[in-house]
Design a protein around this motif. Structure first.
Motif, PDB file in Angstrom:
ATOM      1  N   PHE A   1      -3.083   7.452   0.634  1.00  0.00           N
ATOM      2  CA  PHE A   1      -2.821   6.188   0.005  1.00  0.00           C
ATOM      3  C   PHE A   1      -3.142   6.604  -1.500  1.00  0.00           C
ATOM      4  CE2 PHE A   1      -3.112   4.649   4.085  1.00  0.00           C
ATOM      5  CZ  PHE A   1      -1.877   3.678   4.207  1.00  0.00           C
TER       6      PHE A   1
ATOM      7  N   GLY B   1      -8.486   2.062  -1.825  1.00  0.00           N
ATOM      8  CA  GLY B   1      -7.472   3.020  -1.838  1.00  0.00           C
ATOM      9  C   GLY B   1      -7.307   4.210  -2.655  1.00  0.00           C
TER      10      GLY B   1
ATOM     11  N   PHE C   1       0.984  -1.155   0.220  1.00  0.00           N
ATOM     12  CA  PHE C   1       0.113  -0.017  -0.078  1.00  0.00           C
ATOM     13  C   PHE C   1       0.742   1.274  -0.115  1.00  0.00           C
ATOM     14  CE2 PHE C   1      -4.050  -1.990   0.978  1.00  0.00           C
ATOM     15  CZ  PHE C   1      -3.669  -3.301   1.505  1.00  0.00           C
TER      16      PHE C   1
ATOM     17  N   GLY D   1       1.522   5.375  -0.562  1.00  0.00           N
ATOM     18  CA  GLY D   1       0.939   6.691  -0.603  1.00  0.00           C
ATOM     19  C   GLY D   1       1.938   7.796  -0.362  1.00  0.00           C
TER      20      GLY D   1
END
Length: 871
Positions: free
Chosen positions: A805, A852, A789, A791
């Motif tokens: 994100f 996200g 993930f 970001g």
């Protein structure tokens, strides 16, 4: 005709405050005591008639590094080392006694450090009377011929006075004489000490001017002390018990009908001379609590208050008797207060009861200082703070004086020795602050509405009557003017006439001679008697002749008297009407005054409410502007965010539509090829498959087919996406949880130029601009897949760090045997001779938006179609 009943006033309203706004500051005087030791260091210098200067001692300057400097203080008047008692009295106490005789109250107190000369200033010594005996002497010198008889005025135990008639006053005097004949206690036999018998020089006696001669006066004195914040009566007669003496009982403070404070149950003694009043004072002075300390041999351990109360009532119209009306009695008082000196226990080394006494003295003086500070702040700043009078008995007793019931004066006594410099500095600051407090000026109170000079006219009439009687030959002091008394005194007595011897020739001639003399005197007396009788007869005849003329004169005078009576009755009616009108106007004035006070209170309340609402509106406006600025920032941030989100969704939708269009084109091409070719000429072809854009870390897997189909020459609208942006110059935060598994393959993500942490914090986020979180989970096929993930790190408005994100990458392992199995099964199904040939049309890659906000890749399923011959 029934008259309406008036409501009964259960309580007399408080006296009206002066209508004018004239105020006088508290008169503060300073008296410097001479040094007891001539060689001692002096820290006070008298500069002028109203200014003194304090010099810090040399030792104190050396210890405090020059912290104390020379300071000047200004007073109403400064009395130097050579000031006499009479000079001090003329400037300080004499105006207060003069105001007392004219119906005004007064308060005089001495203040200073222990051993500064307060008691000497108030009491004095032999030949040098202080303020108290001189005030008594001036009072009795002024009202001496106008004093009422004893017990004509009687206290009513409610801080007021009543007027008794002559019979009741006579009975009380007889009762007092019978009680004084047999003394009950040893204290009643005490007399004034010879040391203080002649405190005032007769040449220094003074008298007040303008005393009302048409009034009768009486003086009452009381003496109390405030010890450990308890009030004790020093004149109370306690029965003498040598075995078990009874301790004195404390008194309480109460408020009378005029809202003035007084000591309930306090003894008030009526005195008729200065000597008698000072004798009462000295009787109470012997009961006052004093002690020996290191600073003073006879240190006062309590505050003493000597109250001189003057009762005044007008005479009747004839000037003979006092009016029997309690409303006409005017009672005023002069309070002479000797405050206990402030002291430091570090200097006195007090212990036990002495320490407790010093603490209570300092606490009461601190309460007095606090009350003065609050009064000064209320007057100078316009505030309305509550003055803490009730915190101490000494301030609670005299709160009426500071509210405008009389003049207030203070004598500050200072000792110029160097040891008392710090305490003297505090006393000077308090005195300087006290001078800024202002007290309302009391107004003169009229006694009665009769004409002045009644007593003088009555005395002149008596003298004229006696003179006329003397001219007419009437009795002078009960006797007639004649020589009869002289003759009676010259009348010779009879000699002894006893004859013992017959040859005695002297007794009888002596007796004859005396008798002849007495006979001649008797003849003269008879002649004088006849002469007086004849004179009286002639006077009677003259009187009888003048009776007729006098009767006519009396009738004329009676007629004139009737006319005067009618005029007086009409004037009385007019006076009654005017009095009713005055009462009605006073009632209306009271109502208007109360209404004005209510309106003023409402006005102040509304002004305060308006000010509070203005402040509230200003705060709300500032909050509104602050909120608008914050909302504008939030709106701009949200607008920018949604613009990016809309742009991303539009791009994703365009790519999806392009992929669908490409799939349809491929299907049309396949259908066209199927339709145009014959059944016998169909070769085994492999359905073309577009390269998958999965974000797997493993090698790209393609499906094998017998014969490839034409591949589209155009590429998807989305350009190839880099696997990771961490290879650039940005700095990353690599968040790897502690419970991660090592798979032992090349599928482990590695980001160079990154800070690896197990738990991120604000300091780490402030150093980087990218963020990646590694997450492991079990996939649907039982294999472990890794998700990254990603970001961006940005600063918030409050100064913190936040992460947004933007992308999700999935790393997954696949077994090649499963894909070959699938390919073999598909090849066997295509090579069946029966002819139901199934062709795989296309394999599409669809891009969807994840949770996200980053793209997430999934592989679509296969779509099967049959040949036209099978349909």
């Amino acid at each position: 005709m029934n008259r309406p009943m008036r409501p009964k006033n259960l309580r007399k309203p408080p006296p009206k405050k002066p209508s004018n706004n004239q105020k006088d500051p508290v008169g503060v005087y300073c008296r410097v005591r001479p040094l007891s030791n001539e060689d001692g260091e002096c820290c006070i210098e008298v500069i002028s008639n109203g200014t003194i200067q304090l010099h810090a001692p040399d030792g104190l300057k050396a210890n405090r590094n020059g912290e104390f400097k020379e300071t000047q203080y200004t007073f109403k008047k400064v009395f130097g080392l050579k000031t006499s008692q009479i000079e001090l009295f003329e400037d300080v106490a004499k105006p207060l006694v003069d105001d007392l005789l004219h119906g005004k109250n007064g308060l005089l107190f001495t203040y200073g450090v222990t051993g500064s000369g307060k008691t000497f200033t108030m009491t004095g010594s032999a030949g040098q009377g202080g303020l108290l005996p001189r005030s008594l002497d001036m009072l009795f010198n002024s009202i001496g011929p106008f004093q009422a008889k004893r017990y004509v005025f009687k206290p009513d135990d409610k801080n007021g006075m009543e007027v008794q008639n002559q019979v009741d006053a006579l009975l009380d005097r007889q009762k007092r004489e019978s009680q004084q004949s047999v003394p009950k206690t040893p204290s009643s036999r005490q007399r004034l000490d010879p040391e203080f018998a002649d405190m005032i020089n007769p040449r220094e006696a003074c008298r007040a001017d303008g005393v009302d001669e048409d009034s009768s006066y009486s003086v009452f004195v009381s003496y109390i002390e405030i010890y450990n914040n308890y009030i004790y009566d020093l004149l109370e007669e306690v029965p003498f018990d040598p075995i078990k003496p009874k301790p004195p009982q404390s008194k309480i403070l109460r408020e009378d009908q005029n809202h003035n404070m007084y000591v309930a149950g306090c003894t008030e003694v009526e005195v008729k001379s200065t000597e008698e009043a000072f004798e009462v004072f000295w009787r109470g002075q012997k009961k006052r609590r004093i002690a020996n300390t290191q600073l003073n041999r006879e240190s006062s351990r309590s505050h003493s208050v000597f109250i001189i109360k003057l009762a005044q009532a007008p005479l009747d119209a004839d000037g003979d008797n006092i009016l029997q009306d309690k409303e006409q009695v005017n009672v005023n008082q002069l309070c002479l207060v000797d405050l206990a000196g402030s002291e430091r226990t570090s200097r006195t080394n007090a212990q036990g009861s002495r320490l407790r006494e010093a603490g209570n003295i300092n606490q009461s003086l601190m309460t007095l200082r606090t009350c003065i500070e609050v009064l000064r702040e209320n007057q100078m700043c316009g505030t309305n703070k509550m003055v803490p009078y009730r915190d101490s008995k000494i301030t609670h007793l005299f709160k009426n004086y500071f509210d405008g019931e009389g003049k207030v004066r203070m004598v500050v006594c200072v000792n110029p020795k160097a040891d008392d410099y710090e305490e003297t500095l505090l006393v000077m600051r308090f005195a300087e602050m006290t001078q800024e407090v202002e007290v309302a000026r009391p107004e003169d109170r009229p006694i009665c509405g009769f004409t002045a000079g009644r007593r003088h006219r009555n005395q002149a009439f008596k003298e004229e009557l006696a003179r006329q009687l003397e001219q007419r030959g009437g009795p002078i002091n009960g006797e007639y003017p004649s020589v009869m008394p002289q003759l009676l005194h010259s009348f010779p007595p009879l000699p002894p006439c006893e004859i013992v011897d017959c040859t005695d020739d002297q007794t009888l001639p002596r007796l004859i001679q005396v008798l002849e003399k007495r006979y001649s005197i008797r003849k003269v007396m008879v002649e004088e008697y006849n002469k007086a009788a004849n004179m009286l007869k002639s006077k009677l005849k003259e009187f009888d002749g003048s009776i007729v003329s006098k009767e006519t004169f009396i009738q004329e005078q009676r007629g004139k008297l009737g006319q005067k009576d009618s005029i007086i009755s009409s004037q009385k009616a007019e006076v009654d009407r005017l009095e009713k009108k005055v009462k009605m106007l006073e009632y209306k004035i009271d109502i208007l005054q109360k209404t004005t006070n209510i309106y003023e209170v409402d006005k102040r309340t509304l002004q305060q409410e308006l000010e509070s609402r203005d402040l509230k509106l200003q705060r709300e406006a500032s909050d509104k502007r602050r909120m608008e600025a914050r909302l504008q920032g939030v709106v701009s941030d949200t607008k920018h965010k949604w613009e990016k989100e809309c742009e991303r969704r539009v791009n994703a939708k365009q790519l999806e539509m392009q992929n669908r269009l490409w799939v349809k084109d491929e299907k049309l091409k396949q259908l066209t090829a199927i339709v145009t070719e014959t059944k016998s000429d169909w070769p085994e072809k492999e359905t073309p498959q577009r390269p998958s854009r999965q974000r797997d870390r493993g090698p790209t897997k393609r499906s094998a087919s017998p014969s490839p189909s034409p591949m589209p020459t155009g590429l998807p609208a989305r350009p190839p996406h880099r696997r990771s942006r961490s290879a650039g110059a940005e700095k990353w935060v690599d968040h790897k949880p502690a419970n991660g598994l090592d798979l032992g393959t090349v599928m482990q993500p590695h980001i160079p130029n990154a800070i690896t942490v197990a738990v991120p914090n604000e300091n780490v986020l402030s150093k980087c601009d990218k963020y990646v979180l590694t997450h492991q989970e079990v996939a649907s096929d039982g294999e472990i897949q890794t998700k990254l993930f990603k970001g961006e790190v940005f600063k918030t408005r409050s100064g913190g760090q936040a992460v947004e994100f933007t992308d999700i990458e999935t790393l997954r392992q696949q077994c090649p045997t499963s894909s070959s199995r699938k390919r073999r099964s598909s090849e066997s199904s295509l090579s069946q001779p029966e002819g139901n040939m199934e062709t795989r049309c296309s394999v599409a890659i669809q891009m969807r938006t994840g949770s996200g906000g980053a793209p997430e890749y999934q592989q679509s399923g296969y779509q099967k179609r049959r040949k036209p011959s099978d349909q």
